[in-house]
Design an enzyme around this catalytic site. Structure first.
Site, PDB file in Angstrom:
ATOM      1  N   ASP A   1       3.768  -0.681  13.333  1.00 51.64           N
ATOM      2  CA  ASP A   1       3.367   0.161  14.177  1.00 51.64           C
ATOM      3  C   ASP A   1       3.167  -0.066  15.361  1.00 51.64           C
ATOM      4  O   ASP A   1       3.298  -1.193  15.792  1.00 51.64           O
ATOM      5  CB  ASP A   1       1.723  -0.045  14.079  1.00 51.64           C
TER       6      ASP A   1
ATOM      7  N   HIS B   1       1.285   2.190  17.843  1.00 55.69           N
ATOM      8  CA  HIS B   1      -0.325   2.431  18.276  1.00 55.69           C
ATOM      9  C   HIS B   1       0.167   2.229  20.079  1.00 55.69           C
ATOM     10  O   HIS B   1      -0.980   1.596  20.858  1.00 55.69           O
ATOM     11  CB  HIS B   1      -1.342   1.460  17.875  1.00 55.69           C
TER      12      HIS B   1
ATOM     13  N   ASP C   1       1.640   5.488  12.816  1.00 53.58           N
ATOM     14  CA  ASP C   1       0.665   4.860  13.835  1.00 53.58           C
ATOM     15  C   ASP C   1       1.439   4.576  15.211  1.00 53.58           C
ATOM     16  O   ASP C   1       1.516   3.370  15.632  1.00 53.58           O
ATOM     17  CB  ASP C   1       0.171   3.993  12.683  1.00 53.58           C
TER      18      ASP C   1
ATOM     19  N   ASN D   1      -2.034   7.159   8.859  1.00 51.13           N
ATOM     20  CA  ASN D   1      -3.760   7.632   9.173  1.00 51.13           C
ATOM     21  C   ASN D   1      -3.762   7.501  10.370  1.00 51.13           C
ATOM     22  O   ASN D   1      -4.503   8.904  10.444  1.00 51.13           O
ATOM     23  CB  ASN D   1      -4.130   6.274   8.594  1.00 51.13           C
ATOM     24  N   HIS D   2      -3.419   7.155  11.650  1.00 50.43           N
ATOM     25  CA  HIS D   2      -3.657   8.136  12.889  1.00 50.43           C
ATOM     26  C   HIS D   2      -3.005   8.705  13.226  1.00 50.43           C
ATOM     27  O   HIS D   2      -3.984   9.878  14.204  1.00 50.43           O
ATOM     28  CB  HIS D   2      -3.691   6.510  14.048  1.00 50.43           C
TER      29      HIS D   2
ATOM     30  N   HIS E   1       2.956   4.421   4.736  1.00 48.00           N
ATOM     31  CA  HIS E   1       2.649   3.811   6.061  1.00 48.00           C
ATOM     32  C   HIS E   1       1.519   2.953   4.680  1.00 48.00           C
ATOM     33  O   HIS E   1       1.281   1.861   5.829  1.00 48.00           O
ATOM     34  CB  HIS E   1       1.505   4.865   6.629  1.00 48.00           C
TER      35      HIS E   1
END
Length: 395
Positions: free
Chosen positions: A69, A71, A105, A140-141, A231
């Protein structure tokens, strides 16, 4: 600085396009490259039409790398690809025919979300020219943002989307200078959103410009050789529904092509069932809990059994700090989210490496590669699975 660049570009365009406009495609490409360079770190980068979804099932490759991830931390993303030996100090692809999978993500928690997406798109194009590739999964993000849920977005990230919108609108207006009907063209250019959050929503909603360019063509699940990438986690019911179907329906929803939009007049369609809830493919933690006793290894094996060639799964989503990349369930699942983003744990990047579809290694900065699964044990795993499948067939 952007305002000065814009004034300069307007002046240049006035001279460049004076008289007739026989070079509209060239002008459009130049505008796209300019607007992208204001967001991606200054690299010339043409706009690309939404690409087709890559095949869900791909053959084994000599060298396969998984990166966790991101982010919104562009700097850590760059360091991870450099750690893997995939890009050089000038951020150009040097990985040859290697294949990289970024586990999703990219969005939320940081301020360089779009810059990271531009980076991934650029090195993917370079990798393909050398026989390699870069695949980016949706996590999921990404799904939350397409659904209009921004609780994990940062103030810097929202500002980045607002800047992207202003640049995008400015670019569209510049393109109108080469349109056969300039007034009609200008009328079709959308207005700037009232605030940063609305700019983010406009860009990421199903069918939004950013959703279509950077998310719609990204798979949710991918199979390369004997490894499944997802993910969160693939459960038996997901495997039964079909990985290809999951990818196709996810893409259609993100792209704004949901087949049942008439059921939600005036609203965006909700995410498909396999993207929603704690047991969805992007939310599941059934195989990624740091405490292995809380993982459902029987469920994992049942999911892998749906594909004869599948021997292991690689997942992100659940931060493995401070342990780093690790395995569970007798090396049938590898967990690669190390929390490297400054918005998460600010951990040092690590990457997972799979050699010849067998040996699995962990790469850390300033350390020798650590073998997590030796090649001979990977062969034994595959042989044992095949024996069990043959025995079940006989029964």
């Amino acid at each position: 600085r952007f305002a000065v660049m814009c004034r300069g570009l307007v002046l240049f365009s006035t001279v460049f396009l004076r008289g007739t406009c026989h070079s509209s495609q060239l002008w459009g490409a130049f505008v796209d490259s300019f607007t992208a360079s204001t967001l991606n770190g200054g690299f010339p980068q043409r706009n690309v039409e939404p690409k087709a979804m890559p095949p869900t099932f791909l053959p084994a490759v000599k060298r396969l790398v998984a990166i966790g991830d991101i982010h919104g931390d562009y700097g850590k993303a760059v360091k991870a690809f450099q750690l893997a030996g995939l890009i050089d100090e000038n951020l150009n692809w040097v990985g040859g025919k290697a294949v990289a999978v970024q586990m999703g993500d990219v969005l939320d928690r940081g301020g360089d979300e779009l810059k990271a997406f531009y980076f991934l798109e650029r090195i993917q194009k370079q990798a393909k020219k050398h026989g390699g590739n870069v695949y980016v999964l949706n996590g999921n993000h990404e799904i939350m943002n397409v659904s209009g849920r921004f609780r994990y977005s940062s103030e810097e990230g929202r500002r980045e989307f607002a800047q992207w919108e202003r640049v995008h609108i400015f670019g569209e207006k510049l393109k109108c200078m080469c349109h056969h009907n300039k007034s009609d063209c200008h009328a079709m250019v959308p207005a700037v959103s009232k605030n940063d959050t609305k700019a983010r929503r406009s860009a990421l909603r199903p069918g939004g410009a950013v959703a279509r360019r950077f998310l719609a063509q990204h798979p949710v699940a991918l199979s390369i050789g004997s490894t499944l990438f997802v993910h969160g986690g693939l459960h038996p019911e997901h495997m039964q529904y079909g990985m290809e179907k999951i990818n196709e329906e996810s893409s259609a929803w993100i792209d704004g092509r949901h087949k049942n939009t008439s059921l939600w007049p005036g609203k965006d369609a909700p995410a498909p069932w396999f993207l929603s809830g704690r047991n969805s493919v992007v939310w599941s933690r059934m195989y990624s809990m740091p405490d292995e006793s809380k993982c459902d290894c029987n469920m994992l094996q049942a999911a892998l059994n749906h594909l004869p060639q599948a021997n292991r799964m690689v997942v992100g989503h659940t931060v493995q700090y401070p342990f780093g990349i690790n395995s569970a369930c007798d090396d049938r699942v590898f967990r690669v989210d190390v929390g490297m983003s400054g918005g998460v744990c600010d951990a040092h990047p690590e990457v997972l490496e799979i050699i010849e579809d067998r040996e699995v290694r962990r790469l850390r900065a300033y350390q020798s590669a650590q073998v997590l699964l030796p090649a001979h044990r990977a062969v034994q795993q595959a042989r044992l699975k095949k024996q069990k499948q043959n025995a079940q067939t006989v029964q």
